[in-house]
Scaffold this active site. Structure first.
Site, short mmCIF file in Angstrom:
data_model
loop_
_atom_site.label_atom_id
_atom_site.label_comp_id
_atom_site.label_asym_id
_atom_site.label_seq_id
_atom_site.Cartn_x
_atom_site.Cartn_y
_atom_site.Cartn_z
N ASP A 85 3.61 7.53 -2.23
CA ASP A 85 2.64 7.32 -1.15
C ASP A 85 3.11 6.57 0.10
O ASP A 85 3.20 7.11 1.20
CB ASP A 85 1.36 6.66 -1.71
CG ASP A 85 1.62 5.45 -2.64
OD1 ASP A 85 2.78 5.05 -2.78
OD2 ASP A 85 0.63 4.93 -3.20
N THR A 101 1.44 -1.88 4.16
CA THR A 101 0.66 -1.18 3.15
C THR A 101 -0.26 -2.11 2.35
O THR A 101 -1.10 -1.66 1.58
CB THR A 101 1.59 -0.36 2.22
OG1 THR A 101 0.80 0.61 1.52
CG2 THR A 101 2.34 -1.26 1.24
N GLU A 151 6.73 -5.08 -4.60
CA GLU A 151 5.47 -5.86 -4.62
C GLU A 151 5.61 -7.18 -3.87
O GLU A 151 4.69 -7.61 -3.16
CB GLU A 151 5.03 -6.15 -6.07
CG GLU A 151 4.63 -4.92 -6.87
CD GLU A 151 3.30 -4.29 -6.41
OE1 GLU A 151 2.65 -4.83 -5.51
OE2 GLU A 151 2.96 -3.23 -6.97
N GLU A 181 -7.98 1.90 -0.70
CA GLU A 181 -7.57 3.04 0.15
C GLU A 181 -8.73 3.86 0.72
O GLU A 181 -8.66 4.34 1.86
CB GLU A 181 -6.62 3.96 -0.63
CG GLU A 181 -5.22 3.38 -0.87
CD GLU A 181 -5.14 2.37 -2.02
OE1 GLU A 181 -6.17 2.15 -2.70
OE2 GLU A 181 -4.05 1.81 -2.23
N ARG A 203 3.38 -7.84 -0.49
CA ARG A 203 2.33 -8.86 -0.60
C ARG A 203 2.77 -10.19 0.02
O ARG A 203 2.06 -10.77 0.83
CB ARG A 203 1.94 -9.09 -2.06
CG ARG A 203 1.39 -7.82 -2.70
CD ARG A 203 0.79 -8.09 -4.07
NE ARG A 203 0.68 -6.87 -4.84
CZ ARG A 203 -0.30 -6.59 -5.70
NH1 ARG A 203 -1.26 -7.44 -5.90
NH2 ARG A 203 -0.31 -5.45 -6.38
C1 DMJ Z 1 -1.59 -2.31 -2.81
O1 DMJ Z 1 -0.69 -3.22 -3.34
C2 DMJ Z 1 -0.96 -1.49 -1.70
O2 DMJ Z 1 -1.95 -0.89 -0.93
C3 DMJ Z 1 -0.02 -0.43 -2.23
O3 DMJ Z 1 0.46 0.40 -1.21
C4 DMJ Z 1 -0.71 0.42 -3.27
N1 DMJ Z 1 -1.34 -0.36 -4.28
C5 DMJ Z 1 -2.19 -1.48 -3.89
C6 DMJ Z 1 -3.62 -1.10 -3.55
O4 DMJ Z 1 -4.13 -0.06 -4.21
#
Ligand code: DMJ
Length: 443
Positions: free
Chosen positions: A235, A435, A108, A351, A112
């Protein structure tokens, strides 16, 4: 003379360029971003996230790491919100420190904060963003210190202690874009090499049929849960295999993607009466274990666009939109055979809109604008609060919960904005999004 002037005035008004519907939508997204940011400013300034119902704030750990301002900063730059960007920047440089004696989630914090700081550096150019990113990257490095090179899930930012020995592919394999970009800007290869080793460690433990499971012990390399899927916990490993190749042109990443792509299609892609979805299967046998899909799985059409498989991307996006429309906003989990909800919340995830954005970029088909418009309007209708935006605890009742995740500003509203905005705002061909939707320059 007066009549002539009136005529000129009337003609002027008639000829003034009308804003297209897309431009108006982009402007609305920007206004909603400002609404959410102002809620954060008013009730959560300096903390990690806004609690939009109780008009208060919360921190992930015992000190704020400024999740929302760091995650939101590059969206502000893309939207041209220069004043807001300047105040976020000032807050970041005056308050943000990683010198804390607590354990954080390596994944995380990487996607982020490290991602946010690196895109901020690339877009804004202020060296202090890179200094913070490098400091953070070094503090996270002990997480890679395992017998297999795969990462521990938690690392203490001060002491370097680690825990969370049983980790998952998403948390192990979603570090390459950020650590690789850190190497690019610092010239220190330790970041690239560590993240690559973790990813290769995972890839080498794929099953004979080319799938990975849900959890793995990073010391022994033994799989603990062998269920394969494209949902949370796996994922973004697949996402990063492809995107790392696009960003770094390192053939090993292409090899990873190419090994998994056919297996995902053969064993997980599921065409049933309700549409085209991805199910779950045993990683060794390929036998179907569940027919559940959800908000997180909806990222896949975006990745398929980058891989060049527009046909499958379009089919899955139809299902994504069906999932969204079932109750007016998408649930976290759905059984796609009987279309019953398995997990009813909606934490403001991006998403589905993200995939509509990629598909619009690839096809120019206006139906993706329409999808985006419906999704954006339902966000406003069901999630907007007086002081920000709130997650839903149940999409069937639309009951809200007291949470506004930082990815709402980093991702959901960014992709919505970019979907509607003029193409000149952002060049997708020259960037790869991590992501968390932080763009990294390809060069
Ligand atoms: C985000 O922190 C990122 O996109 C991660 O890959 C999946 N979860 C959240 C959004 O849903």
């Amino acid at each position: 003379m007066k009549r002539f002037l009136l005529l000129v005035l009337a003609l002027g008004i008639a000829c003034a360029p009308q804003k297209s519907e897309k431009e108006q939508l982009a402007e609305q997204v920007k206004q909603e971003f400002l609404h959410a940011w102002n809620g954060y400013k008013q009730h959560a300034w300096g903390d990690d996230t806004l609690k939009p119902l109780s008009k208060s704030s919360k921190n992930w750990y015992n000190t704020s790491l400024l999740m929302t301002p760091v995650d939101a900063f590059d969206t502000m730059l893309l939207m041209g919100l220069d004043e807001e960007a300047a105040e976020a920047k000032e807050l970041i440089f005056s308050e943000l420190s990683f010198d804390h004696d607590f354990f954080v989630s390596n994944f995380e914090i990487t996607i982020r904060l490290l991602g946010g700081l690196l895109s901020a550096y690339e877009m804004d150019g202020d060296e202090r963003f890179l200094e913070l990113a490098e400091d953070l990257g070094r503090r996270l490095l002990p997480a890679f210190d395992s017998a297999t090179g795969m990462t521990y899930g938690r690392v203490n930012l001060k002491t370097g202690e680690t825990n969370w020995q049983v980790n998952n592919p998403a948390e192990i394999g979603t570090l390459m874009i950020e650590f690789g970009t850190l190497t690019k800007h610092t010239q220190d290869s330790v970041f690239y090499n560590s993240a690559k080793k973790a990813m290769m460690g995972l890839y080498e433990r794929r099953s004979e049929i080319g799938l990975v499971g849900t959890t793995i012990d990073v010391e022994t390399g033994e799989w603990q849960n062998k269920e394969a899927h494209i949902s949370g916990m796996i994922d973004s490993y697949y996402e990063y295999a492809l995107k790392s190749w696009l960003l770094f042109r390192d053939e090993d990443f292409r090899k990873i993607w190419k090994a998994h792509e056919p297996a995902i299609e053969k064993y997980l892609l599921d065409e049933v009466a309700s549409g085209t979805w991805y199910g779950r299967a045993n990683m060794d046998t390929g036998e179907r274990t569940a027919t559940t899909y959800g908000a997180l799985d909806a990222f896949m059409p975006g990745v398929l666009v980058l891989a060049g498989d527009i046909e499958t991307a379009e089919k899955v996006q139809e299902s994504n939109f069906k999932m969204w429309q079932l109750h007016g906003i998408e649930p976290e989990g759905l059984n796609y055979v009987d279309m019953e909800i398995t997990s009813a919340g909606y934490p403001l995830r991006p998403e589905n809109i993200e995939s509509a954005y990629y598909l619009y970029q690839a096809t120019g088909d206006e139906k993706y604008i329409e999808m985006g418009k419906v999704m954006f309007q339902s966000l406003v209708e069901y999630c907007k609060t007086e002081h920000g935006y709130a997650a839903l605890s149940d999409v069937t009742t639309k009951e809200k919960s007291d949470d506004m995740e930082s990815f709402f500003l980093a991702e959901t509203l960014k992709y919505a904005y970019l979907l509607f905005a003029d193409d000149k705002v952002f060049d997708l061909d020259k960037h790869v999004f991590n992501t968390e939707a932080h763009p990294m320059r390809i060069d």
